[in-house]
Scaffold this active site. Structure first.
Site, mmCIF file in Angstrom:
data_model
loop_
_atom_site.group_PDB
_atom_site.id
_atom_site.type_symbol
_atom_site.label_atom_id
_atom_site.label_comp_id
_atom_site.label_asym_id
_atom_site.label_seq_id
_atom_site.Cartn_x
_atom_site.Cartn_y
_atom_site.Cartn_z
ATOM 1 N N GLY A 1 0.836 -1.203 0.000
ATOM 2 C CA GLY A 1 0.000 0.000 0.000
ATOM 3 C C GLY A 1 0.865 1.244 0.000
ATOM 4 O O GLY A 1 1.856 1.307 0.716
ATOM 5 N N ARG B 1 -0.777 -4.899 -4.203
ATOM 6 C CA ARG B 1 -0.481 -6.098 -3.404
ATOM 7 C C ARG B 1 -0.299 -7.277 -4.338
ATOM 8 O O ARG B 1 -0.856 -7.327 -5.420
ATOM 9 C CB ARG B 1 -1.627 -6.385 -2.446
ATOM 10 C CG ARG B 1 -1.932 -5.218 -1.538
ATOM 11 C CD ARG B 1 -2.642 -5.615 -0.262
ATOM 12 N NE ARG B 1 -2.928 -4.406 0.509
ATOM 13 C CZ ARG B 1 -2.013 -3.749 1.210
ATOM 14 N NH1 ARG B 1 -0.770 -4.193 1.269
ATOM 15 N NH2 ARG B 1 -2.332 -2.649 1.873
ATOM 16 N N GLY C 1 6.926 -2.909 2.822
ATOM 17 C CA GLY C 1 6.747 -3.316 4.211
ATOM 18 C C GLY C 1 7.212 -4.742 4.455
ATOM 19 O O GLY C 1 8.129 -5.233 3.789
ATOM 20 N N ASN C 2 6.544 -5.425 5.392
ATOM 21 C CA ASN C 2 6.962 -6.775 5.790
ATOM 22 C C ASN C 2 7.021 -7.754 4.614
ATOM 23 O O ASN C 2 8.017 -8.457 4.435
ATOM 24 C CB ASN C 2 5.993 -7.321 6.843
ATOM 25 C CG ASN C 2 6.259 -6.735 8.223
ATOM 26 O OD1 ASN C 2 7.370 -6.843 8.748
ATOM 27 N ND2 ASN C 2 5.261 -6.087 8.806
ATOM 28 N N GLY C 3 5.965 -7.780 3.812
ATOM 29 C CA GLY C 3 5.908 -8.719 2.690
ATOM 30 C C GLY C 3 7.027 -8.448 1.691
ATOM 31 O O GLY C 3 7.622 -9.381 1.129
ATOM 32 N N THR C 4 7.305 -7.161 1.491
ATOM 33 C CA THR C 4 8.346 -6.749 0.551
ATOM 34 C C THR C 4 9.717 -7.251 0.984
ATOM 35 O O THR C 4 10.494 -7.760 0.182
ATOM 36 C CB THR C 4 8.367 -5.206 0.465
ATOM 37 O OG1 THR C 4 7.062 -4.771 0.063
ATOM 38 C CG2 THR C 4 9.407 -4.715 -0.519
ATOM 39 N N ASP D 1 1.050 1.666 9.050
ATOM 40 C CA ASP D 1 0.672 0.947 10.277
ATOM 41 C C ASP D 1 1.787 0.954 11.326
ATOM 42 O O ASP D 1 1.537 0.703 12.489
ATOM 43 C CB ASP D 1 0.410 -0.533 9.969
ATOM 44 C CG ASP D 1 -0.819 -0.745 9.132
ATOM 45 O OD1 ASP D 1 -1.481 0.245 8.812
ATOM 46 O OD2 ASP D 1 -1.101 -1.905 8.789
#
Lengths: 392, 392
Positions: free
Chosen positions: B12, B75, B103-106, B134
């Site tokens: 995002g 996403r 973020g985390n997934g990246t 977040d």
């Protein structure tokens, strides 16, 4: 002549309603006695008053940039019985003047109070100060509060467009619902910053011009095909020509406002997930989006009302008369309550609906120039397309 | 050594993710060849590339203050099959370096790509740039994007409080739902500007500490009694200890998120009308609420990533290390992907939940000082109470 002046705020607050109040009080205080009303017309009927002491007037200065109505405002259904109570309260404290800041309902109530007291032989000076975020108040070119709310909507749609463009592969359709139960001034302002076709709005739903769901589906389909996405803006009071409304095809009622209903219709038709967002109270309360010219006019209107007190004018609402658009030049003037009431809830005129450019030129002095975003990066710039087999 | 550097954005968007991108490209461009990825990991797998020509790099400058991810982001679920495709694409264009902002997934995907290529004997330099609204990304004191989103939430709650106070006689309970599926950093920030007890939040719902509906009802009741109103802030991912959840007592499912569920529960319990608002995408995309320090750090982090390229560092995410809070002093540092992955989705720590003051002191440098609203006018100041019989 020194007067006992009663001042209150009524209806939904705006980001600049306190600016009007503060400049009004500031201009009146040296010469007159001021009594403030707590909680709008309900407070007036109950005799919920606050004395305008030097202390309080000093404290009030701090509210110039604070959203919400610092005296309390709210909504209130006033019957003739309640109008009588208000008149009794005004008589009881020896009021010479009543000034309320509000919208259509406020001006109507002021008119009734003036008439009721006149019938009983009391000459109360009554003056109205306009405010509304919807801009549905007649007798004035526009009202304080609207410019800031329009800036909120226009800027939010511009920013949300850039956000949605980045989410192309995850989210294709987003609906933003604006305020405007009876008029489309705010929803119509949503394209103010739009410069490129990828940017929203790709559809605007207004209370003034009923749409069909077929028109909606066509707009969304066209935008999906051209841009891979669609951003829709709908006024909370938008109307449909056809009946596919709150009651949904599968028989389950769709809760929420018009954006939730459209979300449901689009999801069923396109078989995709759609996001519906209600822009909410921030449209009228955000201090960050305040338009400088809106605040400036809110203050000038407060000062003008103070002048009217000294000129013994009554039965009038302060209004804005637009002398010229370029350069922007307005005259702060007055209009009778009767005129305001006669105009009723003022819709976005057809000329502005049919010619958006004309509307945006009219809007520009109220919103300000604001941002200028660059053209989106486009797929055509892709130099390596199909360099190897694409994953499924 | 001149490198072929591939750069993309993922997940995002935030209001400052483009600021990181622009400063990164600016610092790399004179020395290296840059290839941009369109549409995040999906684009990387598809070979959807954009050559970083002088023209494009100049155009990119205009995006420093534009929200959304100008390269496209979105996403994307990456399987091992897709990771392999990405590796093929990177090999195909002769990439020496891959830098993704996300973020985390990246960070997890970057780790997998690095490992996969290493297994096949290719040394790809891989660097991560953090972003999240977040603030649930580990291995860093905080991430760019969070400060602006926290400012949005804190300011909106302050403004909405003033709006609600004015509507006392019409609207008593308002619920604002913030982002934060797994963590309460944003909802927790909502009281940052609160100085007076009338101001919200009067209840904060977090994913970290499950509440009971009894606790909720008690908080609302107490606030209604003291102030005649209650403003609640709930994180979209807030949890309940008890089961009175999505399925409602009368058997009808409640649509929408947690705020819609709470609205329904409160309306049934208190028999009053409650307004629920989802703060929406504006939290991450509003250009008007951008925190200056957030933007500044986003740019510094981009520049730092460029230095890492030249220092041949790999397998690392740029991070922020807080040296001191007062005066605010940070070091832009690095942390390994392994460390980020190990920390997982970072919750708002207990010390900040138990001691809001401590959290707000930690937040201050990220949000900035911002507004200072005066004390609300209070009923105690009423001097004419009960001056005559009150209307019913």
């Amino acid at each position: 002549m020194k007067k006992r002046i009663v001042i209150g705020q009524a209806g939904g607050p705006t980001a600049v309603i306190n600016a009007s109040l503060v400049s009004l009080a500031e201009a009146l205080a040296p010469k007159h006695d001021i009594t403030f009303v707590f909680n709008g017309y309900e407070g007036l009927a109950e005799g919920n008053f606050l004395e305008g002491t030097t202390d309080l007037l000093e404290r009030l200065q701090m509210y110039k940039d604070v959203p919400g109505a610092c005296l309390g405002s709210g909504r209130f259904e006033s019957s003739m019985e309640v109008i009588e109570k208000m008149c009794q309260q005004l008589n009881h404290i020896g009021a010479d003047t009543l000034i309320m800041i509000g919208g259509n309902g406020t001006m109507y109530a002021l008119h009734l109070i003036e008439k009721e007291l006149a019938n009983k032989g009391t000459d109360l000076q009554v003056i109205g100060i306009p405010k509304t975020v919807d801009n549905d108040l007649g007798g004035t070119d526009h009202s304080p509060g609207f410019g800031s709310a329009a800036r909120y909507v226009a800027q939010t749609v511009a920013d949300s467009s850039r956000d949605l463009m980045a989410m192309n592969n995850f989210e294709q359709v987003r609906i933003l619902e604006t305020m405007g139960r009876n008029s489309g001034w705010l929803a119509g302002a949503s394209g103010f910053f739009k410069k490129y076709e990828e940017e929203g709005p790709h559809f605007i739903g207004l209370p003034e011009i009923p749409d069909t769901h077929e028109q909606l589906f066509e707009s969304v389909e066209a935008s999906l095909q051209s841009h891979g996405q669609a951003l829709l803006v709908v006024s909370e009071g938008m109307l449909w020509k056809d009946s596919l409304n709150a009651e949904h095809k599968n028989g389950r009622a769709v809760l929420g406002g018009v954006s939730a209903q459209i979300k449901s219709s689009l999801e069923e038709y396109f078989k995709i997930s759609v996001r519906a967002e209600v822009l909410g109270m921030n449209q009228r309360s955000s201090s960050v989006y305040i338009s400088e010219s809106d605040k400036q006019e809110a203050m000038e209107i407060g000062t003008k009302a103070a002048h009217l007190v000294n000129e013994n004018v009554s039965g009038q609402m302060v209004c804005i008369e637009r002398i010229s658009n370029l350069p922007y030049h307005v005259k702060i003037n007055t209009t009778s309550f009767k005129n305001v009431i006669k105009e009723g809830e003022r819709a976005l005129p057809g000329k502005f609906i049919n010619d958006q450019k004309q509307y945006y030129e009219w809007l520009r002095p109220l919103i300000g120039n604001g941002l200028s975003y660059p053209p989106p990066l486009r797929k055509e710039d892709n130099i390596y397309a199909s360099s190897i087999d694409r994953p499924k």
